[in-house]
Design a protein around this motif. Structure first.
Motif, PDB file in Angstrom:
ATOM      1  N   SER A 132       0.827  -1.205   0.000  1.00  0.00           N
ATOM      2  CA  SER A 132       0.000   0.000   0.000  1.00  0.00           C
ATOM      3  C   SER A 132       0.861   1.255   0.000  1.00  0.00           C
ATOM      4  CB  SER A 132      -0.926   0.006   1.220  1.00  0.00           C
ATOM      5  OG  SER A 132      -1.820  -1.085   1.185  1.00  0.00           O
ATOM      6  N   LEU A 133       1.927   1.250   0.799  1.00  0.00           N
ATOM      7  CA  LEU A 133       2.825   2.403   0.850  1.00  0.00           C
ATOM      8  C   LEU A 133       3.493   2.626  -0.496  1.00  0.00           C
ATOM      9  CD1 LEU A 133       4.261   4.653   2.368  1.00  0.00           C
ATOM     10  CD2 LEU A 133       5.914   2.962   3.202  1.00  0.00           C
ATOM     11  N   THR A 134       3.882   1.549  -1.151  1.00  0.00           N
ATOM     12  CA  THR A 134       4.506   1.672  -2.470  1.00  0.00           C
ATOM     13  C   THR A 134       3.548   2.296  -3.474  1.00  0.00           C
ATOM     14  OG1 THR A 134       5.959  -0.225  -2.098  1.00  0.00           O
ATOM     15  CG2 THR A 134       5.526   0.382  -4.381  1.00  0.00           C
ATOM     16  N   VAL A 135       2.305   1.853  -3.465  1.00  0.00           N
ATOM     17  CA  VAL A 135       1.308   2.406  -4.394  1.00  0.00           C
ATOM     18  C   VAL A 135       1.084   3.879  -4.116  1.00  0.00           C
ATOM     19  CG1 VAL A 135      -1.128   2.329  -5.045  1.00  0.00           C
ATOM     20  CG2 VAL A 135       0.167   0.201  -4.808  1.00  0.00           C
ATOM     21  N   ILE A 136       0.920   4.243  -2.854  1.00  0.00           N
ATOM     22  CA  ILE A 136       0.686   5.645  -2.494  1.00  0.00           C
ATOM     23  C   ILE A 136       1.887   6.501  -2.912  1.00  0.00           C
ATOM     24  CG2 ILE A 136       0.397   7.235  -0.555  1.00  0.00           C
ATOM     25  CD1 ILE A 136      -1.136   4.970   0.869  1.00  0.00           C
ATOM     26  N   ARG A 137       3.077   5.996  -2.620  1.00  0.00           N
ATOM     27  CA  ARG A 137       4.295   6.751  -2.952  1.00  0.00           C
ATOM     28  C   ARG A 137       4.443   6.941  -4.456  1.00  0.00           C
ATOM     29  NH1 ARG A 137       8.605   3.784  -0.267  1.00  0.00           N
ATOM     30  NH2 ARG A 137       8.140   5.038   1.584  1.00  0.00           N
ATOM     31  N   GLN A 138       4.245   5.875  -5.228  1.00  0.00           N
ATOM     32  CA  GLN A 138       4.404   5.966  -6.677  1.00  0.00           C
ATOM     33  C   GLN A 138       3.319   6.831  -7.320  1.00  0.00           C
ATOM     34  OE1 GLN A 138       7.019   4.951  -8.371  1.00  0.00           O
ATOM     35  NE2 GLN A 138       7.926   4.133  -6.511  1.00  0.00           N
ATOM     36  N   THR A 139       2.114   6.770  -6.757  1.00  0.00           N
ATOM     37  CA  THR A 139       1.032   7.581  -7.315  1.00  0.00           C
ATOM     38  C   THR A 139       1.289   9.064  -7.081  1.00  0.00           C
ATOM     39  OG1 THR A 139      -0.546   5.781  -6.933  1.00  0.00           O
ATOM     40  CG2 THR A 139      -1.455   7.968  -7.311  1.00  0.00           C
ATOM     41  N   TYR A 140       1.688   9.427  -5.882  1.00  0.00           N
ATOM     42  CA  TYR A 140       1.995  10.831  -5.615  1.00  0.00           C
ATOM     43  C   TYR A 140       3.219  11.288  -6.410  1.00  0.00           C
ATOM     44  CZ  TYR A 140      -1.461  11.544  -1.962  1.00  0.00           C
ATOM     45  OH  TYR A 140      -2.646  11.697  -1.278  1.00  0.00           O
ATOM     46  N   ARG A 141       4.127  10.356  -6.655  1.00  0.00           N
ATOM     47  CA  ARG A 141       5.285  10.705  -7.494  1.00  0.00           C
ATOM     48  C   ARG A 141       4.832  11.086  -8.902  1.00  0.00           C
ATOM     49  NH1 ARG A 141      10.221   6.491  -8.966  1.00  0.00           N
ATOM     50  NH2 ARG A 141      11.477   7.948 -10.203  1.00  0.00           N
ATOM     51  N   ALA A 142       3.846  10.346  -9.417  1.00  0.00           N
ATOM     52  CA  ALA A 142       3.304  10.672 -10.737  1.00  0.00           C
ATOM     53  C   ALA A 142       2.602  12.027 -10.723  1.00  0.00           C
ATOM     54  CB  ALA A 142       2.344   9.579 -11.196  1.00  0.00           C
ATOM     55  N   LEU A 143       1.932  12.351  -9.613  1.00  0.00           N
ATOM     56  CA  LEU A 143       1.242  13.647  -9.515  1.00  0.00           C
ATOM     57  C   LEU A 143       2.242  14.792  -9.412  1.00  0.00           C
ATOM     58  CD1 LEU A 143      -1.734  12.790  -7.118  1.00  0.00           C
ATOM     59  CD2 LEU A 143      -1.606  12.670  -9.618  1.00  0.00           C
ATOM     60  N   VAL A 144       3.382  14.537  -8.772  1.00  0.00           N
ATOM     61  CA  VAL A 144       4.433  15.565  -8.735  1.00  0.00           C
ATOM     62  C   VAL A 144       4.994  15.779 -10.138  1.00  0.00           C
ATOM     63  CG1 VAL A 144       6.758  16.091  -7.894  1.00  0.00           C
ATOM     64  CG2 VAL A 144       5.057  15.154  -6.322  1.00  0.00           C
ATOM     65  N   ALA A 145       5.218  14.683 -10.866  1.00  0.00           N
ATOM     66  CA  ALA A 145       5.748  14.789 -12.230  1.00  0.00           C
ATOM     67  C   ALA A 145       4.780  15.530 -13.148  1.00  0.00           C
ATOM     68  CB  ALA A 145       6.046  13.398 -12.779  1.00  0.00           C
ATOM     69  N   ALA A 146       3.475  15.379 -12.876  1.00  0.00           N
ATOM     70  CA  ALA A 146       2.464  16.068 -13.684  1.00  0.00           C
ATOM     71  C   ALA A 146       2.226  17.498 -13.204  1.00  0.00           C
ATOM     72  CB  ALA A 146       1.150  15.286 -13.649  1.00  0.00           C
ATOM     73  N   GLU A 147       2.983  17.926 -12.192  1.00  0.00           N
ATOM     74  CA  GLU A 147       2.905  19.279 -11.631  1.00  0.00           C
ATOM     75  C   GLU A 147       1.530  19.586 -11.044  1.00  0.00           C
ATOM     76  OE1 GLU A 147       4.266  22.092 -14.517  1.00  0.00           O
ATOM     77  OE2 GLU A 147       6.335  21.363 -14.459  1.00  0.00           O
ATOM     78  N   ILE A 148       0.872  18.537 -10.547  1.00  0.00           N
ATOM     79  CA  ILE A 148      -0.406  18.735  -9.869  1.00  0.00           C
ATOM     80  C   ILE A 148      -0.152  19.075  -8.401  1.00  0.00           C
ATOM     81  CG2 ILE A 148      -2.539  17.570  -9.173  1.00  0.00           C
ATOM     82  CD1 ILE A 148      -2.367  15.998 -11.791  1.00  0.00           C
ATOM     83  N   ILE A 149       0.866  18.459  -7.814  1.00  0.00           N
ATOM     84  CA  ILE A 149       1.308  18.802  -6.464  1.00  0.00           C
ATOM     85  C   ILE A 149       2.810  19.041  -6.513  1.00  0.00           C
ATOM     86  CG2 ILE A 149      -0.527  17.525  -5.287  1.00  0.00           C
ATOM     87  CD1 ILE A 149       1.430  15.228  -4.891  1.00  0.00           C
ATOM     88  N   GLN A 150       3.344  19.625  -5.461  1.00  0.00           N
ATOM     89  CA  GLN A 150       4.771  19.948  -5.441  1.00  0.00           C
ATOM     90  C   GLN A 150       5.591  18.979  -4.598  1.00  0.00           C
ATOM     91  OE1 GLN A 150       4.958  24.025  -4.113  1.00  0.00           O
ATOM     92  NE2 GLN A 150       4.492  24.852  -6.152  1.00  0.00           N
ATOM     93  N   ALA A 208       4.432  10.861   0.725  1.00  0.00           N
ATOM     94  CA  ALA A 208       4.807   9.508   1.147  1.00  0.00           C
ATOM     95  C   ALA A 208       6.282   9.213   0.926  1.00  0.00           C
ATOM     96  CB  ALA A 208       3.961   8.473   0.400  1.00  0.00           C
ATOM     97  N   ARG A 209       7.015  10.170   0.398  1.00  0.00           N
ATOM     98  CA  ARG A 209       8.398   9.899   0.005  1.00  0.00           C
ATOM     99  C   ARG A 209       9.276   9.472   1.175  1.00  0.00           C
ATOM    100  NH1 ARG A 209      11.678  14.785  -2.549  1.00  0.00           N
ATOM    101  NH2 ARG A 209      11.491  15.462  -0.370  1.00  0.00           N
ATOM    102  N   GLU A 210       9.145  10.108   2.318  1.00  0.00           N
ATOM    103  CA  GLU A 210      10.020   9.838   3.462  1.00  0.00           C
ATOM    104  C   GLU A 210       9.365   8.950   4.520  1.00  0.00           C
ATOM    105  OE1 GLU A 210      13.005  10.722   3.165  1.00  0.00           O
ATOM    106  OE2 GLU A 210      12.750  12.063   1.447  1.00  0.00           O
ATOM    107  N   VAL A 211       8.215   8.403   4.237  1.00  0.00           N
ATOM    108  CA  VAL A 211       7.502   7.598   5.225  1.00  0.00           C
ATOM    109  C   VAL A 211       7.965   6.147   5.142  1.00  0.00           C
ATOM    110  CG1 VAL A 211       5.237   6.784   5.983  1.00  0.00           C
ATOM    111  CG2 VAL A 211       5.505   9.125   5.132  1.00  0.00           C
TER     112      VAL A 211
END
Length: 210
Positions: free
Chosen positions: A86-104, A108-111
């Protein structure tokens, strides 16, 4: 009791829902395995559902939010492996949102996953069990070819240090000769190269007998 309306993963309180949905779909579709795509969607959906019960939007999540969710999974009895996925999915999904410039920032990166025990997922053998496993059984009426084969496989793992597939595909013509007074085994190793493994004398005798 007031019913809780659970929003779908792409139905989020954001001014750019279309961009968010596009980023999520790009992530799901970029996964090669249909099983992985389904798993990512399901884990992300469970995360969003939990956030909804907390009155939070996924784009408002912080590292502490992710930590609270992992504790929620732990308290609910989910195994460490399930929490890690679950942590991997959350981390990778937010990583994709950062790449899409939706969030900065990826919350989950450091959790880290919750570590509640020191026992490995795969149990080990104690000294007595290891000796019993490797001891050559006495030949008798019960010394069937299958029991002998199984023992020889275990002994070959110890004596040759090969991988499972290399042990399973051993052939007699791979024992190509003597070098320095002992047998040498020719095997195909990673990268498609030929490797040469010295065979201990005690194991060579057993293999010759087999």
């Amino acid at each position: 009791m007031k019913a809780i309306v659970l929003r779908q993963p792409t139905d989020l309180a954001t001014s750019d829902t279309a961009a968010l949905e596009e980023a999520l779909l790009a992530l799901w579709n970029g996964l090669e395995s249909p099983h992985s795509r389904r798993g990512y969607r399901d884990d992300w959906r469970r995360w969003v559902v939990w956030l909804t019960t907390q009155g939070l939007d996924p784009l408002e999540a912080r590292p502490l939010t992710v930590q609270r969710y992992l504790k929620h999974l732990h308290d609910a009895g989910n195994a460490r492996r399930t929490r890690a996925r679950s942590l991997t999915v959350i981390r990778q999904t937010y990583r994709a949102l950062v790449a899409a410039e939706i969030i900065q920032v990826n919350p989950a990166r450091e959790v880290d996953n919750i570590k509640v025990d020191q026992d490995p997922v795969t149990p080990w053998l104690n000294e007595g069990e290891m000796k019993q496993l490797l001891a050559r059984p006495a030949e008798s009426a019960n010394w069937s070819w299958m029991k002998r084969r199984d023992w020889l496989i275990c002994a070959s793992f110890l004596g040759l240090g090969l991988r499972r597939t290399e042990i399973a595909t051993l052939r007699g013509d791979q024992f190509s000769g003597q070098r320095g007074g002992g047998q040498i085994l020719k095997v195909r190793v990673k990268g498609g190269r030929d490797g040469f493994v010295p065979v201990p004398a005690w194991l060579a005798a057993e293999l010759d007998g087999w």
